[in-house]
Scaffold this motif. Structure first.
Motif, PDB file in Angstrom:
ATOM      1  N   LEU A  27       5.296 -10.318  18.371  1.00 54.80           N
ATOM      2  CA  LEU A  27       5.688  -9.114  17.633  1.00 54.80           C
ATOM      3  C   LEU A  27       5.092  -9.113  16.233  1.00 54.80           C
ATOM      4  O   LEU A  27       4.606  -8.091  15.745  1.00 54.80           O
ATOM      5  CB  LEU A  27       7.212  -9.021  17.555  1.00 54.80           C
ATOM      6  N   VAL A  28       5.124 -10.274  15.590  1.00 54.94           N
ATOM      7  CA  VAL A  28       4.617 -10.387  14.217  1.00 54.94           C
ATOM      8  C   VAL A  28       3.128 -10.052  14.162  1.00 54.94           C
ATOM      9  O   VAL A  28       2.654  -9.458  13.186  1.00 54.94           O
ATOM     10  CB  VAL A  28       4.884 -11.807  13.667  1.00 54.94           C
ATOM     11  N   GLN A  29       2.390 -10.402  15.200  1.00 57.37           N
ATOM     12  CA  GLN A  29       0.957 -10.123  15.210  1.00 57.37           C
ATOM     13  C   GLN A  29       0.640  -8.687  15.618  1.00 57.37           C
ATOM     14  O   GLN A  29      -0.395  -8.140  15.221  1.00 57.37           O
ATOM     15  CB  GLN A  29       0.239 -11.088  16.165  1.00 57.37           C
ATOM     16  N   THR A  30       1.514  -8.059  16.407  1.00 54.97           N
ATOM     17  CA  THR A  30       1.207  -6.732  16.949  1.00 54.97           C
ATOM     18  C   THR A  30       1.731  -5.585  16.097  1.00 54.97           C
ATOM     19  O   THR A  30       1.024  -4.600  15.863  1.00 54.97           O
ATOM     20  CB  THR A  30       1.778  -6.604  18.375  1.00 54.97           C
ATOM     21  N   ILE A  31       2.970  -5.680  15.631  1.00 45.58           N
ATOM     22  CA  ILE A  31       3.591  -4.545  14.944  1.00 45.58           C
ATOM     23  C   ILE A  31       2.798  -4.076  13.728  1.00 45.58           C
ATOM     24  O   ILE A  31       2.657  -2.862  13.519  1.00 45.58           O
ATOM     25  CB  ILE A  31       5.049  -4.870  14.579  1.00 45.58           C
ATOM     26  N   PRO A  32       2.214  -4.962  12.897  1.00 43.97           N
ATOM     27  CA  PRO A  32       1.413  -4.454  11.766  1.00 43.97           C
ATOM     28  C   PRO A  32       0.202  -3.636  12.199  1.00 43.97           C
ATOM     29  O   PRO A  32      -0.296  -2.811  11.426  1.00 43.97           O
ATOM     30  CB  PRO A  32       0.979  -5.741  11.042  1.00 43.97           C
ATOM     31  N   GLN A  33      -0.285  -3.853  13.426  1.00 44.04           N
ATOM     32  CA  GLN A  33      -1.395  -3.036  13.927  1.00 44.04           C
ATOM     33  C   GLN A  33      -0.919  -1.615  14.236  1.00 44.04           C
ATOM     34  O   GLN A  33      -1.692  -0.663  14.139  1.00 44.04           O
ATOM     35  CB  GLN A  33      -1.991  -3.671  15.176  1.00 44.04           C
ATOM     36  N   GLU A  34       0.337  -1.481  14.615  1.00 39.21           N
ATOM     37  CA  GLU A  34       0.896  -0.177  14.949  1.00 39.21           C
ATOM     38  C   GLU A  34       1.501   0.526  13.736  1.00 39.21           C
ATOM     39  O   GLU A  34       1.475   1.751  13.649  1.00 39.21           O
ATOM     40  CB  GLU A  34       1.969  -0.352  16.034  1.00 39.21           C
ATOM     41  N   GLN A  35       2.034  -0.277  12.826  1.00 39.89           N
ATOM     42  CA  GLN A  35       2.682   0.268  11.626  1.00 39.89           C
ATOM     43  C   GLN A  35       2.128  -0.464  10.397  1.00 39.89           C
ATOM     44  O   GLN A  35       2.758  -1.383   9.873  1.00 39.89           O
ATOM     45  CB  GLN A  35       4.206   0.099  11.732  1.00 39.89           C
ATOM     46  N   PRO A  36       0.937  -0.059   9.931  1.00 43.66           N
ATOM     47  CA  PRO A  36       0.271  -0.783   8.837  1.00 43.66           C
ATOM     48  C   PRO A  36       1.073  -0.854   7.544  1.00 43.66           C
ATOM     49  O   PRO A  36       0.814  -1.724   6.706  1.00 43.66           O
ATOM     50  CB  PRO A  36      -1.018   0.016   8.641  1.00 43.66           C
ATOM     51  N   SER A  37       2.028   0.032   7.382  1.00 42.77           N
ATOM     52  CA  SER A  37       2.824   0.006   6.148  1.00 42.77           C
ATOM     53  C   SER A  37       3.809  -1.158   6.124  1.00 42.77           C
ATOM     54  O   SER A  37       4.361  -1.491   5.069  1.00 42.77           O
ATOM     55  CB  SER A  37       3.598   1.318   5.995  1.00 42.77           C
ATOM     56  N   LEU A  38       4.044  -1.778   7.293  1.00 42.51           N
ATOM     57  CA  LEU A  38       4.956  -2.917   7.367  1.00 42.51           C
ATOM     58  C   LEU A  38       4.162  -4.212   7.315  1.00 42.51           C
ATOM     59  O   LEU A  38       3.268  -4.442   8.132  1.00 42.51           O
ATOM     60  CB  LEU A  38       5.777  -2.864   8.659  1.00 42.51           C
ATOM     61  N   ASP A  39       4.473  -5.049   6.372  1.00 45.32           N
ATOM     62  CA  ASP A  39       3.787  -6.326   6.205  1.00 45.32           C
ATOM     63  C   ASP A  39       4.682  -7.427   6.764  1.00 45.32           C
ATOM     64  O   ASP A  39       5.722  -7.746   6.187  1.00 45.32           O
ATOM     65  CB  ASP A  39       3.491  -6.572   4.727  1.00 45.32           C
ATOM     66  N   TRP A  40       4.282  -8.007   7.897  1.00 43.66           N
ATOM     67  CA  TRP A  40       5.089  -9.016   8.578  1.00 43.66           C
ATOM     68  C   TRP A  40       4.546 -10.417   8.302  1.00 43.66           C
ATOM     69  O   TRP A  40       3.334 -10.624   8.244  1.00 43.66           O
ATOM     70  CB  TRP A  40       5.061  -8.775  10.097  1.00 43.66           C
ATOM     71  N   ARG A  41       5.457 -11.366   8.143  1.00 47.21           N
ATOM     72  CA  ARG A  41       5.112 -12.781   8.021  1.00 47.21           C
ATOM     73  C   ARG A  41       6.087 -13.606   8.868  1.00 47.21           C
ATOM     74  O   ARG A  41       7.246 -13.233   9.020  1.00 47.21           O
ATOM     75  CB  ARG A  41       5.213 -13.261   6.566  1.00 47.21           C
ATOM     76  N   HIS A  42       5.582 -14.713   9.401  1.00 44.84           N
ATOM     77  CA  HIS A  42       6.434 -15.617  10.174  1.00 44.84           C
ATOM     78  C   HIS A  42       6.337 -17.010   9.579  1.00 44.84           C
ATOM     79  O   HIS A  42       5.246 -17.562   9.433  1.00 44.84           O
ATOM     80  CB  HIS A  42       6.005 -15.648  11.647  1.00 44.84           C
ATOM     81  N   TYR A  43       7.490 -17.584   9.230  1.00 44.00           N
ATOM     82  CA  TYR A  43       7.545 -18.915   8.623  1.00 44.00           C
ATOM     83  C   TYR A  43       8.246 -19.871   9.583  1.00 44.00           C
ATOM     84  O   TYR A  43       9.338 -19.584  10.086  1.00 44.00           O
ATOM     85  CB  TYR A  43       8.291 -18.871   7.289  1.00 44.00           C
ATOM     86  N   ASP A  44       7.615 -20.996   9.802  1.00 45.14           N
ATOM     87  CA  ASP A  44       8.118 -22.007  10.736  1.00 45.14           C
ATOM     88  C   ASP A  44       8.428 -23.277   9.942  1.00 45.14           C
ATOM     89  O   ASP A  44       7.543 -23.844   9.296  1.00 45.14           O
ATOM     90  CB  ASP A  44       7.057 -22.273  11.806  1.00 45.14           C
ATOM     91  N   PHE A  45       9.697 -23.698  10.005  1.00 45.87           N
ATOM     92  CA  PHE A  45      10.127 -24.885   9.280  1.00 45.87           C
ATOM     93  C   PHE A  45      10.699 -25.903  10.262  1.00 45.87           C
ATOM     94  O   PHE A  45      11.403 -25.544  11.206  1.00 45.87           O
ATOM     95  CB  PHE A  45      11.196 -24.537   8.242  1.00 45.87           C
ATOM     96  N   ALA A  46      10.423 -27.173  10.014  1.00 41.70           N
ATOM     97  CA  ALA A  46      10.958 -28.228  10.868  1.00 41.70           C
ATOM     98  C   ALA A  46      11.257 -29.448  10.013  1.00 41.70           C
ATOM     99  O   ALA A  46      10.492 -29.787   9.100  1.00 41.70           O
ATOM    100  CB  ALA A  46       9.958 -28.593  11.963  1.00 41.70           C
TER     101      ALA A  46
END
Length: 298
Positions: A27-46
């Motif tokens: 979703l994080v990789q696809t949605i910005p292609q459909e809605q460029p005004s939304l800036d998505w980031r995904h953070y992975d912590f362990a």
């Protein structure tokens, strides 16, 4: 929009991996292609305590890099990159190679698709393999030659072409069986495999998991049922195959994924997520079980 999670993707072979959490990455990789005004980031912590995690999140929000996927391990920051490979990069050690055994039994999900039938023909002709093809489509009881054009095609010439190809393959290679099975039905899949293992006096040697559903819609047009319909063959289907593999440690797994899992695909957010799940499962099978497993991203 910032998504934070633990263990959704592998950074090293030692990482614990929760494949289900990786669905969000599609979703994080696809949605910005459909809605460029939304800036998505995904953070992975362990393996980071709450305060340290909070500090890292605040630092990332202050910087807002262009990277969409960011992982932290022991204070180090990682981002995915694409690298060009040469033919030498594909050489495998004996421990990790996929060995096709002559006369071995192989399961092909999505086996009535064009790619599934191509793989079946190659395995049958080159390795004299015994094959179980499973798919959603029930086949006619009578052979194609006995059916009228309306019965075989019903407006779908591709179905008739695949049906004739399967019948020709089965006529020349008797150890080929097709079963109309819902890949999400783990019990039905198990019964079909055990039936042929008993009849053909051999054990399952490997699985080619091609089952898929695509749904060409923008994310804001999607429904819950539509998302589940796309996710099930690759997510629930992989879990069904996993139950088979649990009692067959020597069988390999090949999952057919897509570059959409890494790059996203316009109008196919659910499909991108489903393929990321396949990719993660292959990593998990290799790292936690030592199983020969590959994900082929088309």
């Amino acid at each position: 929009i910032n998504v934070c999670a633990t263990d959704p993707q592998p950074v090293s072979a030692e990482d614990y991996l929760c494949c289900e959490k990786g669905l969000a990455l599609g979703l994080v990789q696809t949605i910005p292609q459909e809605q460029p005004s939304l800036d998505w980031r995904h953070y992975d912590f362990a393996d980071i305590d709450i305060q340290e995690t909070a500090d890292l999140i605040m630092n990332e929000l202050a910087g807002m890099t262009r990277d969409r996927e960011i992982a932290y391990r022991k204070g180090l920051k990682f981002v995915p990159v694409l690298e060009e490979l040469t033919s030498s990069d594909f050489s495998c050690s004996d421990d990790s190679a996929l060995h096709i055994q002559p006369g071995g039994l192989y399961l092909i999900t999505g086996g009535f698709g064009e790619i599934g039938l191509e793989i079946a023909q190659t395995l049958a002709e080159d390795k004299d393999a015994r094959l179980l093809l499973v798919g959603r489509t029930p086949l006619p009881l009578r052979p194609p030659a006995a059916l009228s054009p309306d019965e075989t095609c019903t407006g779908d010439a591709l179905f008739a072409k695949k049906l004739h190809r399967y019948q020709a393959l089965k006529a020349s290679h008797p150890y080929i069986e097709y079963r109309a099975i819902d890949i999400c039905d783990a019990c039905a899949l198990m019964d079909a495999v055990e039936d042929l293992e008993s009849s053909w006096q051999t054990s399952l040697s490997g699985v080619f998991h091609l089952a898929r559903v695509t749904d060409d819609k923008l994310i804001h047009e999607q429904t819950r049922d539509g998302l589940l319909h796309t996710l099930k063959p690759k997510v629930q289907g992989t879990l069904s195959v996993g139950r088979l593999l649990n009692t067959r440690p020597d069988a390999f797994f090949v999952g057919f994924s897509s570059v959409s899992s890494t790059l996203g695909t316009y109008r196919m957010a659910a499909y991108a997520s489903a393929n990321r799940y396949i990719d993660n499962c292959c990593v998990q099978l290799r790292n936690s079980q030592g199983r020969a497993a590959r994900s082929l991203a088309w």
